[in-house]
Scaffold this motif. Structure first.
Motif, short mmCIF file in Angstrom:
data_model
loop_
_atom_site.label_atom_id
_atom_site.label_comp_id
_atom_site.label_asym_id
_atom_site.label_seq_id
_atom_site.Cartn_x
_atom_site.Cartn_y
_atom_site.Cartn_z
N GLU A 1 -24.80 61.80 -2.42
CA GLU A 1 -24.37 62.35 -1.13
C GLU A 1 -23.32 63.43 -1.29
O GLU A 1 -23.44 64.51 -0.74
N THR B 1 -22.98 46.21 0.20
CA THR B 1 -22.22 46.91 1.23
C THR B 1 -21.68 48.22 0.67
O THR B 1 -21.12 48.25 -0.42
N ILE B 2 -21.88 49.28 1.44
CA ILE B 2 -21.29 50.56 1.04
C ILE B 2 -19.81 50.53 1.41
O ILE B 2 -19.45 50.32 2.56
N THR B 3 -18.96 50.69 0.41
CA THR B 3 -17.54 50.56 0.67
C THR B 3 -16.80 51.89 0.54
O THR B 3 -15.65 51.99 0.90
N TYR B 4 -17.46 52.90 0.00
CA TYR B 4 -16.74 54.15 -0.12
C TYR B 4 -16.69 54.84 1.23
O TYR B 4 -17.51 54.59 2.10
N THR B 5 -15.70 55.68 1.41
CA THR B 5 -15.58 56.36 2.69
C THR B 5 -15.90 57.83 2.51
O THR B 5 -15.78 58.38 1.42
N ASP B 6 -16.32 58.43 3.59
CA ASP B 6 -16.63 59.85 3.54
C ASP B 6 -15.34 60.62 3.32
O ASP B 6 -14.28 60.18 3.71
N ASN B 7 -15.45 61.77 2.71
CA ASN B 7 -14.23 62.56 2.55
C ASN B 7 -14.33 63.81 3.38
O ASN B 7 -15.25 63.99 4.16
N ASP B 8 -13.35 64.67 3.23
CA ASP B 8 -13.29 65.83 4.11
C ASP B 8 -14.46 66.79 3.92
O ASP B 8 -14.77 67.55 4.81
N LYS C 1 -28.63 55.24 1.22
CA LYS C 1 -27.46 54.63 1.83
C LYS C 1 -27.84 53.49 2.77
O LYS C 1 -27.08 52.54 2.93
N VAL C 2 -28.98 53.60 3.42
CA VAL C 2 -29.37 52.57 4.38
C VAL C 2 -30.48 51.67 3.82
O VAL C 2 -30.29 50.47 3.65
N ASN D 1 -16.51 64.10 10.66
CA ASN D 1 -16.25 63.15 9.58
C ASN D 1 -15.75 61.86 10.23
O ASN D 1 -14.62 61.80 10.71
N ASP E 1 -17.36 66.08 3.98
CA ASP E 1 -18.40 65.73 4.95
C ASP E 1 -18.01 66.19 6.34
O ASP E 1 -18.37 65.65 7.29
N THR F 1 -29.54 50.13 0.03
CA THR F 1 -28.44 49.18 0.00
C THR F 1 -28.75 47.96 0.87
O THR F 1 -28.39 46.84 0.52
N TYR G 1 -29.64 56.59 11.75
CA TYR G 1 -30.70 56.05 10.90
C TYR G 1 -30.35 54.59 10.66
O TYR G 1 -29.34 54.27 10.04
N SER H 1 -31.70 50.55 9.73
CA SER H 1 -32.75 49.66 9.24
C SER H 1 -32.46 48.25 9.71
O SER H 1 -31.31 47.84 9.81
N THR I 1 -13.57 51.95 7.81
CA THR I 1 -14.88 51.70 7.20
C THR I 1 -15.64 50.62 7.97
O THR I 1 -16.83 50.76 8.24
N THR J 1 -28.37 47.79 8.87
CA THR J 1 -27.53 48.78 8.22
C THR J 1 -27.79 50.13 8.86
O THR J 1 -28.93 50.44 9.19
N ASN K 1 -14.60 59.23 9.23
CA ASN K 1 -13.40 58.58 8.72
C ASN K 1 -12.11 59.16 9.25
O ASN K 1 -11.05 58.60 9.03
N HIS K 2 -12.21 60.27 9.96
CA HIS K 2 -11.01 60.75 10.62
C HIS K 2 -10.69 59.90 11.85
O HIS K 2 -9.60 59.95 12.37
#
Lengths: 375, 448
Positions: free
Chosen positions: A227, A366-373, A356-357, B361, A375, A360, B407, B409, B368, B343, B363-364
């Protein structure tokens, strides 16, 4: 205590008994869902040998850099540059292992954050004690910084050599090259040493799927890599697909060398696909992998009966096909043929969702990382 | 005397309510301490910048670091309930503080928190303090030996509702015919010692699914009967311990194991109290009273309305078209537990009439966990879209439009958009009506 032993014995007996039944159906179930086999294959057949291969190319680059630093000449420059290209391409085959030791050392960030910060590099050249271990120094080191120092400090080789033969600063500039390569070597040594000693065992033994276990960390790192660093870094950001249509050709990988940017992307993408399919770096044959694990879990599109691994490979293939029609110089492609760059991004975006969907979720990770700037 | 009148006049020793009060109070206190100690108060209630209100409960505001005070109140109230000091006041505080915490953010919705809120509500109106409590010790006139039998049965009924609705919810084709989501979740544990290998077999998720469904549907009846109760309770322990090992559901299994003791006979509870009493060297007359607690008449009506509501709410999904698991309209507060592996991935785009455009984004804005929960639930997607609308209206966008590329599932099906990508969510309003902008599921999950 006796009862406890009896219990263990019973369970062992049950598990052995069921495993050794001579039916074909049982066998793939027992091994296909065995994450230890997958982790072992990935570690022994892909990750560790890939680091070894990279180390070979890196060492060649290091010795070429030393020759250049000791005696800058047209020949040593071109040797260093060629070795840098080879190492940079080989790096694309290990960058995706962004978990375990690599994550611990954040080697990816110190090796390949681009575009290079040329102002920062110029400042660092003058300050031998500048800190290269902070996040703000990412873009002043690694392959992109070497790209600038090898290809971007002059318009021709003569000009570049003049830059290093400068009476007052030439030696400082050469010293910075040395400093960067030594630092890269030390990071790489830490990462590959840990894989070769303690981490392999940790990696293959932590077979759970909870947050923090090997498979979970690996899948998180693996999905994130596609990603953030393949889709966004190599295509989404330069083409403007990510940043609201702001086209930034100067943000392509290997911006100063330019004509290898496609090769880098193709190599990274292929390495990614090979890792998914468990293709051995040593023998080229496929083994236990995310693909076989997904197949053993019978992850599929219930509407068509097609397996998820097949669908993923098809989607990877579509993205590869879009990369293939690009010309080697992605800087030019962004400027003159950006629709084709966007097309790569769009195909990769579809793969991201599936990774990702669908992937996993099928694996219950579980996706634990977070998006960064970015994105 | 009619059978109904006879039933309502029946008496029970007060001990079962006392044991329940003590067990429940201490379990709740333990939950609060555990929550605090894991750092979740900060993670879930202090760190987030935005919260997902419940529709109609917008007046519930996050309290920032004062949330800690709310937890202290809640923990103290649980302790007071357990020991039976200032019982009525403590029970009210416990209900209000716990429920307030749960109403702050939908993200953290769990059926078992809802269960706890409901039981706290019931405890306000039940005479659980008349026996073996500090209140009864301090004021002898409060001390009673007997309560109406139906006061004890209220709690059994609450438990039975939880189990039976959870069981009914499992009667659907995904759960019984496709063994989903257990087919996804169980192989993840195939490296467990002793029983892990079992999860490699394709038939095991079916066994677990069917057993789970039958267990939920039948266990209240088996617990209610004297003959079957010991076996049933053993099953309760095995079932909940197994779920505790396999799934990250925290205190819930332990609370259910303790709460299910309510089904045991009054003699059993009296013995429990005698044992505690002996252990703590209390005087034996703490437990002896022949007085009868007479419950105010209006309480009966409160319970009637309460249970009528409980029996109807889980069925409200019938008022909505489209697949419940997909839209989740009428999904919460219905004892639908562990039924879905869902998910999602959402990418929001903000546009305005001046041609400005920007990809958000997440996360702003969200943590999570909030992002994860929002991505699969349509009402949260809408709330988030409104958060974005407000934010970008203040930050350079002229009447921002909000679009989402989603998206999602569900139970092993390949992902697809949950929300139509061409709908401007800024223009959609939250209501109890069906959300037209949810894309059709195009599949059929038969059953409850």
């Amino acid at each position: 205590m006796n009862r406890f032993l009896f219990l263990i014995f019973t369970f062992c007996f049950l598990s052995c008994g069921s495993g050794s039944e001579p039916t074909d159906e049982i066998d793939p179930i027992d091994t296909g869902k065995d994450r230890k086999l997958v982790l072992t294959h990935l570690a022994d057949e892909i990750i560790i040998p890939a680091y070894a291969n990279f180390k070979v190319k890196f060492d060649l680059m290091q010795s070429a850099s030393e020759s250049f630093v000791n005696q800058p000449s047209a020949t040593s420059l071109s040797n260093f540059r060629a070795a840098w290209v080879n190492a940079y391409v080989e790096w694309q085959k290990v960058e995706l292992f962004d978990f375990g030791p690599a994550e611990k050392q954040t080697i990816r960030n110190f090796y390949n954050i681009y575009p290079a910060n040329t102002k920062g590099i110029s400042d660092n050249i003058l300050d031998v004690s500048s800190n290269l271990e902070t996040p703000s120094s990412y873009a002043m080191q690694g392959f992109p910084a070497l790209d600038f120092l090898l290809n971007g400090v002059g318009n021709s080789d003569t000009e570049i050599l003049t830059y290093y033969q400068n009476v007052s600063e030439g030696n400082k500039r050469l010293a910075y090259i040395k400093r960067l390569v030594v630092r890269m070597n030390s990071l790489l040594t830490k990462v590959s040493d840990e894989w070769n000693t303690t981490y392999r065992e940790t990696f293959i033994s932590k077979t759970g799927l909870d947050i923090g276990s090997s498979t979970s960390l690996m899948v998180n790192g693996f999905v994130l890599h596609y990603e953030r660093f393949i889709r966004s870094g190599k295509f989404g950001i330069p083409s403007g697909a990510m940043l609201n249509g702001v086209v930034s050709p100067d943000k392509v990988e290997a911006f100063y060398k330019k004509d290898i940017s496609k090769t880098l992307a193709t190599t990274a993408h292929q390495a990614y696909i090979d890792f998914f399919n468990g293709k051995s770096t040593k023998t080229g044959t496929e083994g236990p992998s995310l693909k076989t694990y997904l197949n053993a879990l019978k992850a599929m599109d219930s509407a068509t009966g097609k397996s998820l691994s097949e669908l993923l490979n098809t989607q990877f293939g579509l993205a590869s096909a879009q990369i293939d029609i690009l010309k080697p110089n992605l800087f030019e492609e962004v400027k003159t043929n950006n629709q084709a760059m966007m097309a790569v991004y769009n195909e990769m975006q579809k793969a991201v969702r599936m990774l990702k969907v669908d992937m996993t979720s099928a694996m219950s990770i579980t996706i634990t990382y977070t998006d960064n700037d970015g994105d | 005397m009619t059978a109904t009148e006879k039933y309502f006049n029946k008496l029970s020793p007060a001990a079962p309510l006392a044991v329940f009060r003590i067990g429940f109070g201490f379990m709740l206190l333990a939950s609060i301490v555990r929550f605090w100690q894991k750092g979740w108060i900060t993670d879930l209630y202090v760190t987030p910048k935005y919260f997902f209100n419940y529709y109609g409960f917008e007046f519930i505001k996050p309290l920032g670091s004062y949330t800690y005070i709310l937890f202290i109140i809640c923990g103290l109230a649980a302790l007071l309930v357990a020991i039976g000091l200032f019982y009525r006041f403590a029970a009210v505080c416990l209900f209000l503080s716990f429920t307030y915490i749960e109403l702050i953010d939908k993200t953290t919705y769990l059926n078992h928190y809802y269960f706890i809120s409901l039981v706290c509500f019931l405890l306000i109106f039940l005479p659980a303090q008349v026996c073996f409590s500090v209140d009864a010790f301090r004021k002898g006139t409060l001390k009673k030996g007997f309560v109406p039998q139906w006061n004890v049965d209220v709690l059994k009924l609450m438990m039975a509702i939880v189990y039976i609705f959870a069981g009914l919810a499992k009667i659907n084709s995904d759960w019984l015919i496709h063994a989903q989501p257990l087919k996804i979740w169980l192989p993840a544990h195939n490296d467990m010692p002793f029983i892990g290998f079992l999860f490699n077999y394709d038939w095991i998720p079916f066994v677990f699914s069917w057993f789970g469904c039958l267990y939920d549907l039948s266990i209240p009846f088996f617990l209610w009967q004297n003959k079957t109760r010991p076996f049933a309770y053993f099953a309760v322990i095995v079932f909940h311990i197994l779920t505790a090992i396999l799934f990250p559901i925290g205190m819930f299994p332990h609370i259910m194991i303790v709460a299910a003791l309510i089904f045991f006979s009054a003699e059993f509870h009296q013995k429990v109290l005698q044992t505690i009493s002996k252990f703590l060297h209390f005087s034996p007359d703490l437990l002896t009273s022949k007085d009868i607690y007479s419950i105010p008449r209006y309480r009966k009506w409160i319970f009637m309305v309460f249970f009528a509501f409980q029996l109807l709410v889980p069925f409200r999904y019938l008022l909505y078209p489209c697949e419940l698991f997909w839209t989740e309209e009428g999904y919460r507060f219905s004892w639908r537990v562990m039924l879905m592996e869902k998910t999602g991935y959402t990418q929001f785009t903000i546009k305005d009439s001046d041609g400005k455009q920007m990809v958000v984004n997440n996360n702003h804005f969200l943590t999570t966990l909030q992002e994860k929960m929002m991505s699969t639930q349509a009402d949260m997607i809408l709330q988030y879209a409104h958060i974005l609308e407000k934010y970008y209206a203040k930050n350079g966008f002229n009447e921002p439009q909000v679009y989402v590329d989603s998206y999602v599932s569900l139970n092993g099906r390949l992902g697809k958009p949950l929300v139509s990508p061409t709908v401007d969510l800024a223009k959609q309003k939250e209501s109890f009506f069906y959300k037209q902008w949810i894309t059709p599921f195009n599949d059929n999950i038969k059953g409850f």
